[in-house]
Design an enzyme around this catalytic site. Structure first.
Site, PDB file in Angstrom:
ATOM      1  N   GLU A 130       0.930  -1.392  -0.094  1.00 52.65           N
ATOM      2  CA  GLU A 130       0.251   0.233   0.086  1.00 52.65           C
ATOM      3  C   GLU A 130       0.892   1.120  -0.108  1.00 52.65           C
ATOM      4  OE1 GLU A 130      -4.222  -2.102   1.831  1.00 52.65           O
ATOM      5  OE2 GLU A 130      -2.039  -0.553   3.204  1.00 52.65           O
ATOM      6  N   CYS A 185       3.821   8.612   1.258  1.00 54.29           N
ATOM      7  CA  CYS A 185       4.012   7.727   2.190  1.00 54.29           C
ATOM      8  C   CYS A 185       3.640   5.814   1.438  1.00 54.29           C
ATOM      9  CB  CYS A 185       2.236   7.176   3.417  1.00 54.29           C
ATOM     10  SG  CYS A 185       2.864   6.333   5.004  1.00 54.29           S
ATOM     11  N   CYS A 218       6.216  -7.135   6.478  1.00 56.77           N
ATOM     12  CA  CYS A 218       7.066  -6.714   8.211  1.00 56.77           C
ATOM     13  C   CYS A 218       7.647  -7.799   8.389  1.00 56.77           C
ATOM     14  CB  CYS A 218       6.686  -5.209   8.549  1.00 56.77           C
ATOM     15  SG  CYS A 218       7.716  -4.796   9.335  1.00 56.77           S
ATOM     16  N   CYS A 232       5.520  -4.987  16.033  1.00 54.72           N
ATOM     17  CA  CYS A 232       5.256  -4.182  17.380  1.00 54.72           C
ATOM     18  C   CYS A 232       3.579  -4.647  16.983  1.00 54.72           C
ATOM     19  CB  CYS A 232       5.547  -2.764  16.575  1.00 54.72           C
ATOM     20  SG  CYS A 232       7.274  -1.981  15.970  1.00 54.72           S
ATOM     21  N   CYS A 268       0.802  -2.459  15.288  1.00 55.30           N
ATOM     22  CA  CYS A 268       1.018  -2.178  14.693  1.00 55.30           C
ATOM     23  C   CYS A 268       0.444  -2.901  13.564  1.00 55.30           C
ATOM     24  CB  CYS A 268       2.384  -2.163  13.869  1.00 55.30           C
ATOM     25  SG  CYS A 268       2.386  -1.666  12.226  1.00 55.30           S
ATOM     26  N   GLY A 291       6.207  -1.992   6.033  1.00 48.69           N
ATOM     27  CA  GLY A 291       8.254  -2.430   5.904  1.00 48.69           C
ATOM     28  C   GLY A 291       9.015  -2.069   7.137  1.00 48.69           C
ATOM     29  N   GLU A 292       9.799  -2.748   7.007  1.00 53.01           N
ATOM     30  CA  GLU A 292      11.186  -1.453   7.891  1.00 53.01           C
ATOM     31  C   GLU A 292      12.223  -1.629   7.029  1.00 53.01           C
ATOM     32  OE1 GLU A 292      11.935  -0.469  10.554  1.00 53.01           O
ATOM     33  OE2 GLU A 292      13.979  -0.020   9.527  1.00 53.01           O
ATOM     34  N   SER A 295      11.747   6.425   7.853  1.00 51.11           N
ATOM     35  CA  SER A 295      11.422   6.260   9.423  1.00 51.11           C
ATOM     36  C   SER A 295      12.047   4.980   9.756  1.00 51.11           C
ATOM     37  CB  SER A 295       9.787   6.474   9.493  1.00 51.11           C
ATOM     38  OG  SER A 295       9.467   5.781  10.728  1.00 51.11           O
ATOM     39  N   SER A 307      10.718   5.111  15.727  1.00 51.20           N
ATOM     40  CA  SER A 307       9.875   4.757  15.667  1.00 51.20           C
ATOM     41  C   SER A 307      10.636   4.784  17.876  1.00 51.20           C
ATOM     42  CB  SER A 307       8.908   4.070  15.215  1.00 51.20           C
ATOM     43  OG  SER A 307       8.540   4.429  13.897  1.00 51.20           O
ATOM     44  N   HIS A 330       8.279   5.716  20.938  1.00 48.90           N
ATOM     45  CA  HIS A 330       7.145   5.094  21.387  1.00 48.90           C
ATOM     46  C   HIS A 330       7.376   5.567  22.714  1.00 48.90           C
ATOM     47  CE1 HIS A 330       4.932   5.144  18.015  1.00 48.90           C
ATOM     48  NE2 HIS A 330       5.696   3.929  17.454  1.00 48.90           N
ATOM     49  N   ASN A 348      -4.414   5.078  16.201  1.00 52.38           N
ATOM     50  CA  ASN A 348      -4.483   4.449  15.044  1.00 52.38           C
ATOM     51  C   ASN A 348      -5.585   3.190  15.309  1.00 52.38           C
ATOM     52  OD1 ASN A 348      -4.142   7.265  13.718  1.00 52.38           O
ATOM     53  ND2 ASN A 348      -2.330   6.272  12.361  1.00 52.38           N
ATOM     54  N   CYS A 399      -0.793   5.834   9.665  1.00 56.17           N
ATOM     55  CA  CYS A 399       0.260   5.575  10.031  1.00 56.17           C
ATOM     56  C   CYS A 399      -0.241   4.293  11.230  1.00 56.17           C
ATOM     57  CB  CYS A 399       0.929   6.124  10.804  1.00 56.17           C
ATOM     58  SG  CYS A 399       1.875   7.211  10.579  1.00 56.17           S
TER      59      CYS A 399
END
Ligand code: SAH
Length: 356
Positions: A103, A116, A123, A127, A130, A174-175, A206, A229, A231, A305, A348
């Protein structure tokens, strides 16, 4: 017999022409007895003109086009589905040549339009908050698949909002630092004149925070922005909500970010969500302040989200206000990022191929 069959298949399988560098393309033409500048011409068709077929290459002779067609393919992505949010955000389900879907999102605001983009199918990190993490990693994206997402979103930006794309964030699926070479190769194409000619200052990568690769970025002298990220700046809590971080303690992350700053003189942006019962207390705020004082940084507070069955909830407005006040009192720049495209699961952490 079987062996022969596979040998035959691999001999006849056409190569992806966009995997070649400009030099390799020039060399290819020389090996065919042609002038090297043909390589430059084809390279321009493939990248800045985004040609989808050899027939489109009008300044290349028919003979050469047929020869190229015989040996190569031009893989390209397709928008499989497009959804528009009531805030103007557009989410695309992008189909890759082998059928996988990733996406990419277009986020328009008053002053900018941001793409984005995704760097992997699924991924490999885990996390717990996510949605993308629930899809396992299927494969890395190739440079052209990353580049093409930007091309598609730039076209949509012009079509729907009458202006070119202004910014790119690697905050899709993904990372990016687990697909280091391909992501950097894509950024090179996005920034070069024969590609999209965008400034690296308008690109942000990111990462969930992989210290060794952050140091590599610094060594490679990249010119784009870095976001992490974070957090939470509390080790035990980070291990719980981002289990992969078991192998990457906060001290190592800190050390890599100091190295990044020493080399690039660029502050890192920390992405940070405040959740009920996780980091909505004074101890968590104090830990963040301490971390930010040690590492030149700014903080982006991101709205949570909600994703199905995660058990996470956004913290109260009062505690978020306390975060903002405490950060500001300590001269740490803080921005509050409102969610975009939430109604179509484009925000996100919501990218999980739910459109179909
Ligand atoms: N793997 C990279 C790139 C993904 S970016 C990284 O982690 O940075 C996606 C961003 O959205 C990250 O900052 C991630 O922590 C955040 N995110 C993930 N799930 C979220 C959710 N449900 N709500 C808000 N932000 C989320």
């Amino acid at each position: 017999m079987r062996e022969y069959f596979f040998k035959f298949i691999s001999m006849t399988k056409k190569k992806d022409i966009r995997a070649l560098t400009k030099e390799e393309l020039r060399d290819f033409f020389v090996s065919k007895g042609e002038k090297p500048f043909r390589g430059n011409q084809v390279y321009e068709w493939l990248w800045s003109k985004s040609a989808h077929s050899f027939v489109d290459m009008s300044n290349i002779s028919k003979e050469i086009r047929l020869m190229l067609e015989d040996q190569f393919v031009i893989n390209h992505i397709k928008v499989d589905q497009m959804q528009k949010s009531n805030d103007g955000t557009i989410k695309n389900a992008i189909k890759l040549h082998d059928g996988f879907i990733v996406e990419s999102v277009l986020i328009p605001t008053d002053k900018r339009t941001t793409a984005c983009v995704s760097s992997q199918v699924g991924c490999s990190l885990n996390c717990t908050f996510c949605a993308t993490a629930q899809l396992q990693k299927k494969r890395n994206l190739n440079p052209d698949e990353i580049y093409d997402q930007v091309v598609v979103i730039n076209q949509q930006s012009k079509l729907y909002y009458g202006r070119k794309l202004t910014n790119i964030v690697f905050m899709g699926m993904g990372e990016p630092l687990m697909n280091y070479n391909n992501v950097l190769a894509a950024i090179e194409k996005i920034t070069m004149d024969e590609g999209l000619g965008m400034s690296p200052k308008r690109i942000t990568l990111s990462t969930s925070g992989i210290p060794k690769m952050i140091k590599k970025l610094a060594d490679d002298d990249v010119k784009f922005n870095l976001a992490v990220s974070l957090h939470t700046a509390q080790e035990e809590i980070r291990k719980k909500i981002m289990p992969f971080s078991e192998s990457f303690p906060l001290d190592d992350l800190k050390e890599s970010l100091l190295y990044w700053y020493a080399k690039t003189k660029q502050k890192v942006s920390f992405e940070y969500v405040v959740w009920k019962g996780i980091n909505d207390n004074q101890e968590a705020i104090d830990a963040l302040i301490k971390f930010c004082k040690q590492v030149p940084s700014k903080v982006n507070l991101i709205e949570y989200n909600p994703i199905e069955n995660s058990g996470f909830n956004q913290a109260s407005p009062e505690i978020i206000k306390l975060y903002i006040e405490t950060l500001e009192k300590n001269q740490i720049v803080v921005n509050v990022r409102k969610s975009r495209g939430k109604d179509i699961d484009a925000a996100c952490g919501q990218l999980a191929n739910k459109s179909s």
